[in-house]
Design a protein around this motif. Structure first.
Motif, PDB file in Angstrom:
ATOM      1  N   MET A   1       0.974  -1.256   0.077  1.00 53.46           N
ATOM      2  CA  MET A   1      -0.086  -0.072   0.077  1.00 53.46           C
ATOM      3  C   MET A   1       0.840   1.262  -0.008  1.00 53.46           C
ATOM      4  O   MET A   1       1.990   1.484   0.629  1.00 53.46           O
ATOM      5  CB  MET A   1      -1.076  -0.030   1.285  1.00 53.46           C
ATOM      6  N   VAL A   2       0.526   2.247  -0.718  1.00 54.82           N
ATOM      7  CA  VAL A   2       1.302   3.350  -0.832  1.00 54.82           C
ATOM      8  C   VAL A   2       0.903   4.327   0.233  1.00 54.82           C
ATOM      9  O   VAL A   2      -0.425   4.422   0.629  1.00 54.82           O
ATOM     10  CB  VAL A   2       0.771   3.841  -2.201  1.00 54.82           C
ATOM     11  N   VAL A   3       1.897   4.796   0.991  1.00 56.92           N
ATOM     12  CA  VAL A   3       1.493   5.704   2.204  1.00 56.92           C
ATOM     13  C   VAL A   3       0.943   6.981   1.870  1.00 56.92           C
ATOM     14  O   VAL A   3      -0.332   7.467   2.450  1.00 56.92           O
ATOM     15  CB  VAL A   3       2.682   5.824   3.017  1.00 56.92           C
ATOM     16  N   ILE A   4       1.387   7.542   0.637  1.00 55.87           N
ATOM     17  CA  ILE A   4       0.699   8.888   0.477  1.00 55.87           C
ATOM     18  C   ILE A   4      -0.493   9.131   0.074  1.00 55.87           C
ATOM     19  O   ILE A   4      -1.419   9.528   0.533  1.00 55.87           O
ATOM     20  CB  ILE A   4       1.845   9.574  -0.363  1.00 55.87           C
ATOM     21  N   SER A   5      -0.857   8.011  -1.018  1.00 55.89           N
ATOM     22  CA  SER A   5      -2.375   8.113  -1.486  1.00 55.89           C
ATOM     23  C   SER A   5      -3.251   7.088  -0.836  1.00 55.89           C
ATOM     24  O   SER A   5      -4.306   7.369  -1.053  1.00 55.89           O
ATOM     25  CB  SER A   5      -2.091   7.902  -2.993  1.00 55.89           C
ATOM     26  N   GLY A   6      -2.848   6.088  -0.125  1.00 59.59           N
ATOM     27  CA  GLY A   6      -3.728   5.241   0.337  1.00 59.59           C
ATOM     28  C   GLY A   6      -4.231   4.187  -0.450  1.00 59.59           C
ATOM     29  O   GLY A   6      -4.977   3.174  -0.179  1.00 59.59           O
ATOM     30  N   GLN A   7      -3.676   4.036  -1.800  1.00 61.61           N
ATOM     31  CA  GLN A   7      -3.967   3.216  -2.663  1.00 61.61           C
ATOM     32  C   GLN A   7      -2.967   2.008  -3.057  1.00 61.61           C
ATOM     33  O   GLN A   7      -1.730   2.154  -2.772  1.00 61.61           O
ATOM     34  CB  GLN A   7      -4.366   3.824  -4.187  1.00 61.61           C
ATOM     35  N   LEU A   8      -3.429   0.884  -3.564  1.00 57.29           N
ATOM     36  CA  LEU A   8      -2.344  -0.242  -3.952  1.00 57.29           C
ATOM     37  C   LEU A   8      -1.789   0.274  -5.151  1.00 57.29           C
ATOM     38  O   LEU A   8      -2.141   0.918  -6.001  1.00 57.29           O
ATOM     39  CB  LEU A   8      -3.233  -1.126  -4.212  1.00 57.29           C
ATOM     40  N   ILE A   9      -0.347  -0.213  -5.221  1.00 56.11           N
ATOM     41  CA  ILE A   9       0.440   0.329  -6.378  1.00 56.11           C
ATOM     42  C   ILE A   9      -0.119  -0.339  -7.799  1.00 56.11           C
ATOM     43  O   ILE A   9       0.057   0.313  -8.609  1.00 56.11           O
ATOM     44  CB  ILE A   9       1.846  -0.144  -6.018  1.00 56.11           C
ATOM     45  N   VAL A  10      -0.886  -1.518  -7.716  1.00 56.26           N
ATOM     46  CA  VAL A  10      -1.407  -1.883  -8.922  1.00 56.26           C
ATOM     47  C   VAL A  10      -2.335  -1.107  -9.338  1.00 56.26           C
ATOM     48  O   VAL A  10      -2.520  -0.871 -10.601  1.00 56.26           O
ATOM     49  CB  VAL A  10      -1.906  -3.497  -8.638  1.00 56.26           C
ATOM     50  N   LYS A  11      -3.309  -0.811  -8.492  1.00 63.85           N
ATOM     51  CA  LYS A  11      -4.238   0.269  -9.075  1.00 63.85           C
ATOM     52  C   LYS A  11      -3.720   1.530  -9.446  1.00 63.85           C
ATOM     53  O   LYS A  11      -4.247   2.083 -10.595  1.00 63.85           O
ATOM     54  CB  LYS A  11      -5.274   0.519  -7.654  1.00 63.85           C
ATOM     55  N   ILE A  12      -2.744   2.029  -8.910  1.00 60.90           N
ATOM     56  CA  ILE A  12      -1.909   3.389  -9.493  1.00 60.90           C
ATOM     57  C   ILE A  12      -1.540   3.136 -10.841  1.00 60.90           C
ATOM     58  O   ILE A  12      -1.585   3.694 -11.697  1.00 60.90           O
ATOM     59  CB  ILE A  12      -0.996   3.834  -8.429  1.00 60.90           C
TER      60      ILE A  12
END
Length: 104
Positions: A1-12
């Protein structure tokens, strides 16, 4: 999970890159995991070789068995027992190291 955005790296990655780039990144990630596992297995095998003087084939076999059985132990034992087991193994390794230094 990416700390800044709160989204998973796969989704980004799916939002930012096209499909072929995402597939290439997925293949790169899988190759990285494979290389990391091989490095772990060979590192354990080399350590066993240095500690016990076994041949490398037996050490690779023992470390591969360790890697396969590790998830099984996690599912069979609860977290507290696993932490005690890991602490015991680490303490035993430290004890062997200290004895090895004292003997040499």
């Amino acid at each position: 999970m990416v700390v800044i955005s709160g989204q998973l790296i796969v989704k980004i990655c799916n939002e930012e890159y096209n499909r072929p780039t995402c597939m290439l990144l997925g293949v790169q990630e899988e190759l990285s995991v494979i290389v990391s596992d091989l490095t772990m297995i060979l590192g354990i095998a080399h350590g066993l070789n240095l500690l016990f003087g076994l041949d490398l084939f037996k050490c690779v076999f023992l470390s591969a068995i360790d890697v396969v059985l590790f998830p099984l132990f996690i599912t069979l034992l609860d977290k507290c027992k696993m932490e005690k087991l890991f602490a015991s193994i680490a303490g035993l390794a430290l004890l062997f190291y200290v004895f090895g230094v004292l003997i040499s």
